[in-house]
Design a protein around this motif. Structure first.
Motif, mmCIF file in Angstrom:
data_model
loop_
_atom_site.group_PDB
_atom_site.id
_atom_site.type_symbol
_atom_site.label_atom_id
_atom_site.label_comp_id
_atom_site.label_asym_id
_atom_site.label_seq_id
_atom_site.Cartn_x
_atom_site.Cartn_y
_atom_site.Cartn_z
ATOM 1 N N UNK A 399 -28.505 -2.254 -17.732
ATOM 2 C CA UNK A 399 -29.051 -3.604 -16.920
ATOM 3 C C UNK A 399 -30.432 -3.146 -16.868
ATOM 4 N N UNK A 400 -30.921 -2.397 -15.724
ATOM 5 C CA UNK A 400 -32.349 -2.235 -15.624
ATOM 6 C C UNK A 400 -33.592 -1.962 -16.220
ATOM 7 N N UNK A 401 -33.224 -0.908 -17.116
ATOM 8 C CA UNK A 401 -34.091 -0.284 -17.485
ATOM 9 C C UNK A 401 -33.990 -0.519 -19.690
ATOM 10 N N UNK A 402 -32.893 -1.604 -20.229
ATOM 11 C CA UNK A 402 -32.558 -2.010 -20.890
ATOM 12 C C UNK A 402 -31.690 -0.883 -22.191
ATOM 13 N N UNK A 403 -31.828 0.599 -21.686
ATOM 14 C CA UNK A 403 -31.460 1.762 -22.101
ATOM 15 C C UNK A 403 -30.107 2.421 -22.320
ATOM 16 N N UNK A 404 -29.204 2.120 -22.908
ATOM 17 C CA UNK A 404 -28.316 2.751 -23.206
ATOM 18 C C UNK A 404 -28.136 4.256 -22.937
ATOM 19 N N UNK A 405 -28.307 4.623 -23.305
ATOM 20 C CA UNK A 405 -29.079 6.551 -23.390
ATOM 21 C C UNK A 405 -29.260 7.024 -22.214
ATOM 22 N N UNK A 406 -29.995 6.083 -21.355
ATOM 23 C CA UNK A 406 -30.192 6.689 -19.862
ATOM 24 C C UNK A 406 -29.574 6.628 -18.957
ATOM 25 N N UNK A 409 -27.133 9.168 -19.852
ATOM 26 C CA UNK A 409 -28.018 10.453 -19.290
ATOM 27 C C UNK A 409 -27.068 10.372 -17.270
ATOM 28 N N UNK A 410 -27.562 9.523 -16.208
ATOM 29 C CA UNK A 410 -27.821 9.645 -15.083
ATOM 30 C C UNK A 410 -26.550 9.199 -14.628
ATOM 31 N N UNK A 411 -24.989 9.354 -15.604
ATOM 32 C CA UNK A 411 -23.658 9.058 -15.261
ATOM 33 C C UNK A 411 -23.081 10.338 -15.527
ATOM 34 N N UNK A 412 -23.848 11.157 -16.296
ATOM 35 C CA UNK A 412 -23.583 12.803 -16.417
ATOM 36 C C UNK A 412 -24.190 13.380 -15.247
ATOM 37 N N UNK A 413 -25.048 13.239 -14.764
ATOM 38 C CA UNK A 413 -25.635 13.762 -13.762
ATOM 39 C C UNK A 413 -25.564 13.718 -12.260
ATOM 40 N N UNK A 414 -24.829 12.507 -12.481
ATOM 41 C CA UNK A 414 -24.363 12.265 -11.022
ATOM 42 C C UNK A 414 -22.311 12.724 -10.943
ATOM 43 N N UNK A 415 -21.834 13.522 -12.128
ATOM 44 C CA UNK A 415 -20.819 14.114 -11.701
ATOM 45 C C UNK A 415 -21.343 15.327 -11.689
ATOM 46 N N UNK A 453 -31.345 20.283 -6.272
ATOM 47 C CA UNK A 453 -32.371 21.553 -6.871
ATOM 48 C C UNK A 453 -31.446 21.260 -8.008
ATOM 49 N N UNK A 454 -29.598 20.969 -8.468
ATOM 50 C CA UNK A 454 -28.719 20.692 -9.130
ATOM 51 C C UNK A 454 -29.230 19.611 -9.553
ATOM 52 N N UNK A 455 -29.011 18.600 -8.767
ATOM 53 C CA UNK A 455 -29.674 17.206 -8.654
ATOM 54 C C UNK A 455 -30.732 17.155 -9.715
ATOM 55 N N UNK A 456 -32.080 17.278 -9.514
ATOM 56 C CA UNK A 456 -33.225 16.539 -9.926
ATOM 57 C C UNK A 456 -33.240 18.120 -11.744
ATOM 58 N N UNK A 457 -32.200 18.724 -11.494
ATOM 59 C CA UNK A 457 -32.423 20.188 -12.980
ATOM 60 C C UNK A 457 -31.333 19.196 -13.472
ATOM 61 N N UNK A 458 -30.808 18.929 -13.065
ATOM 62 C CA UNK A 458 -28.865 18.001 -13.926
ATOM 63 C C UNK A 458 -30.044 16.791 -14.858
ATOM 64 N N UNK A 459 -30.901 16.344 -14.139
ATOM 65 C CA UNK A 459 -31.260 14.781 -14.124
ATOM 66 C C UNK A 459 -32.137 14.927 -15.324
ATOM 67 N N UNK A 460 -32.777 15.427 -14.639
ATOM 68 C CA UNK A 460 -34.033 15.905 -15.669
ATOM 69 C C UNK A 460 -33.817 16.468 -17.402
ATOM 70 N N UNK A 461 -33.072 17.952 -16.732
ATOM 71 C CA UNK A 461 -32.766 18.580 -17.954
ATOM 72 C C UNK A 461 -31.754 18.467 -18.996
ATOM 73 N N UNK A 464 -34.017 15.631 -20.882
ATOM 74 C CA UNK A 464 -35.041 16.027 -21.801
ATOM 75 C C UNK A 464 -34.200 16.333 -22.997
ATOM 76 N N UNK A 465 -33.092 17.344 -22.942
ATOM 77 C CA UNK A 465 -32.475 17.209 -24.503
ATOM 78 C C UNK A 465 -32.009 15.898 -24.693
ATOM 79 N N UNK A 466 -31.008 15.116 -24.374
ATOM 80 C CA UNK A 466 -30.890 13.945 -24.919
ATOM 81 C C UNK A 466 -32.042 13.464 -26.125
ATOM 82 N N UNK A 467 -32.323 13.113 -24.958
ATOM 83 C CA UNK A 467 -33.709 12.402 -25.444
ATOM 84 C C UNK A 467 -34.579 13.108 -26.725
ATOM 85 N N UNK A 468 -34.548 14.876 -26.839
ATOM 86 C CA UNK A 468 -34.586 15.157 -28.254
ATOM 87 C C UNK A 468 -33.971 15.307 -29.314
#
Length: 470
Positions: A399-406, A409-415, A453-461, A464-468
């Motif tokens: 809803x905020x950024x209009x990007x379903x992929x995002x 990504x943040x959903x998987x990171x939360x888990x 460390x896990x939070x930043x690495x999971x979200x950013x990792x 990065x992988x998803x958008x590539x």
């Protein structure tokens, strides 16, 4: 004579309750006491302190300027209940005791129960202790010196050396007559201890049993089947746990030879429980157990520096992880906006689990027998919350950024981060406990490091992988 302002304060304090509707000391009473101290009006002070409980005297004492507190005690003389000093924090109590004249301190200690006297004396240097003990009656001196020789935070330091003990061959009638005829009995007691000629404890007779039994019956025949007994060297926290578990009101304290040396009562145990809980709570926040509200700014800053310094390193480590994905963050600003949310949720979840684990370890509810079950329970709770917040934050991100992929990504990171927080929050305290370290003191920085460390690495990792790949 009081000056005009002092008389005005005194008049306002007359007839007023000590406390206001919020439970605080009334300003009029405090001002009246402060004015009387300044004028040296002992008569007025005695009137203001008349019939006050030791706790109320303590609160009134604390409401004054620190420089006026020893002066107040000196002016009150025997009208001051020295038990009030046991209600103060260690820093305030030590400053007052060190400022008092030795004569005043000796007279005050003589009127206290032995456990309260030890509580005050143990904060002093050995030289100051000896100076006070030397001026006490021989029996009091020996009893207090023996208690002070026991380890700190042991039952021997908490025990009261005033108790009632009778020979095994005495009858109920003899015991009752003894209680009625003896003037120097403990102020309160709940049982009669039965001892042999070597003063070894044979058992105890609760007062209700004593009063229900006929006079000719021997005391040894009515001793309780349930023995409430601890060793003088037992840790006070272990003693408190036994009181809590078995609903004791008091317990005999014996030395290594089984000789009766004192009694510890539930009022002392309540203080122990409060102190231990206070220590654990402070430790979880990286604050030293002995920090008090009356400490100086310099002491507080110095005592907190070490943990803040350690946290600085954990923050740098988290920043290094962020730096590894600098290019991806520059391409998508949304990652920088959402990244703190992931770390924050992980940190909060880790703190929740860690708090439960540390408290369970402290109360010995968590051990080898149930560790696996508790770990699995926390992981399952982390997984459920992770799924719930994945759905919530995924919807927010879309809803905020209009990007379903995002959102994905943040959903998987939360888990991932909430499962990691649950594991870190339970396994780190368990590991530190196994290594002999205090998990309450040491767990915080390590759990924070794991979640960040896990939070930043999971979200950013994942991003990065998803958008590539997409």
């Amino acid at each position: 004579m009081l000056d005009e302002m002092a008389r005005e304060h005194a008049a306002k304090a007359d007839g007023l309750p000590l406390r206001n509707e919020n439970g605080d000391i009334r300003a009029e009473v405090r001002d009246a006491v402060a004015a009387a101290v300044e004028e040296g009006d002992a008569t007025r002070l005695r009137a203001l302190f008349a019939d006050l409980h030791a706790t109320d005297q303590s609160d009134l004492l604390l409401s004054l300027d620190p420089a006026d507190r020893p002066r107040l005690i000196e002016l009150l003389g025997d009208a001051f209940d020295f038990a009030a000093l046991t209600e103060l924090d260690e820093t305030a109590r030590t400053r007052i005791v060190e400022a008092l004249e030795t004569r005043t301190l000796v007279e005050g200690v003589r009127e206290l129960d032995s456990d309260d006297a030890v509580y005050i004396l143990e904060d002093l240097d050995k030289e100051d202790q000896d100076e006070i003990l030397d001026q006490l009656p021989a029996l009091d001196r020996v009893a207090l010196a023996r208690s002070l020789d026991y380890p700190e935070e042991s039952a021997g330091r908490r025990m009261q050396t005033e108790f009632v003990a009778v020979p095994a061959f005495w009858t109920v009638g003899q015991t009752i007559d003894h209680l009625r005829e003896t003037e120097e009995l403990p102020e309160r007691f709940y049982e009669i201890f039965v001892v042999d000629p070597r003063y070894q404890l044979l058992g105890e007779v609760p007062l209700d049993v004593l009063l229900r039994t006929k006079r000719p019956v021997a005391m040894v025949d009515i001793v309780s089947d349930e023995r409430h007994q601890v060793n003088a060297t037992d840790d006070q926290e272990d003693v408190a746990r036994r009181f809590e578990r078995y609903n004791w009101v008091s317990a005999a304290v014996t030395d290594d030879a089984g000789r009766l040396v004192g009694v510890i009562t539930v009022d002392d145990v309540v203080d122990v429980i409060e102190e231990e809980a206070d220590e654990d709570l402070k430790a979880l926040g990286g604050v030293k157990a002995d920090e008090e509200l009356s400490d100086t700014v310099w002491y507080i800053a110095k005592s907190r520096f070490s943990w803040l310094f350690l946290n600085l390193f954990t923050a740098i480590l988290a920043s290094v992880v962020i730096g590894m994905f600098e290019g991806q963050i520059e391409k998508m600003v949304a990652l920088a906006v959402l990244m703190p949310i992931v770390a924050s949720q992980g940190g909060n979840a880790g703190t929740q689990t860690m708090t439960v684990a540390v408290r369970a370890l402290a109360t010995r509810q968590l051990g080898n027998a149930n560790a696996r079950r508790i770990v699995l329970r926390e992981v399952a709770a982390g997984l459920l919350n992770g799924i719930a917040f994945a759905v919530i934050m995924g919807a927010v991100a879309v809803a905020w950024f209009g990007l379903p992929d995002l959102g994905l990504v943040i959903g998987l990171s939360m888990v991932i981060v909430l499962i990691a927080a649950a594991l870190g929050g339970i396994l780190i305290p368990l590991a530190l406990h196994k290594l002999g370290a205090d998990p309450a003191v040491s767990s915080g920085p390590f759990v924070t490091t794991v979640t960040d460390v896990v939070g930043f690495f999971a979200f950013l990792g994942i991003a990065t992988l998803w958008f590539r790949l997409s």
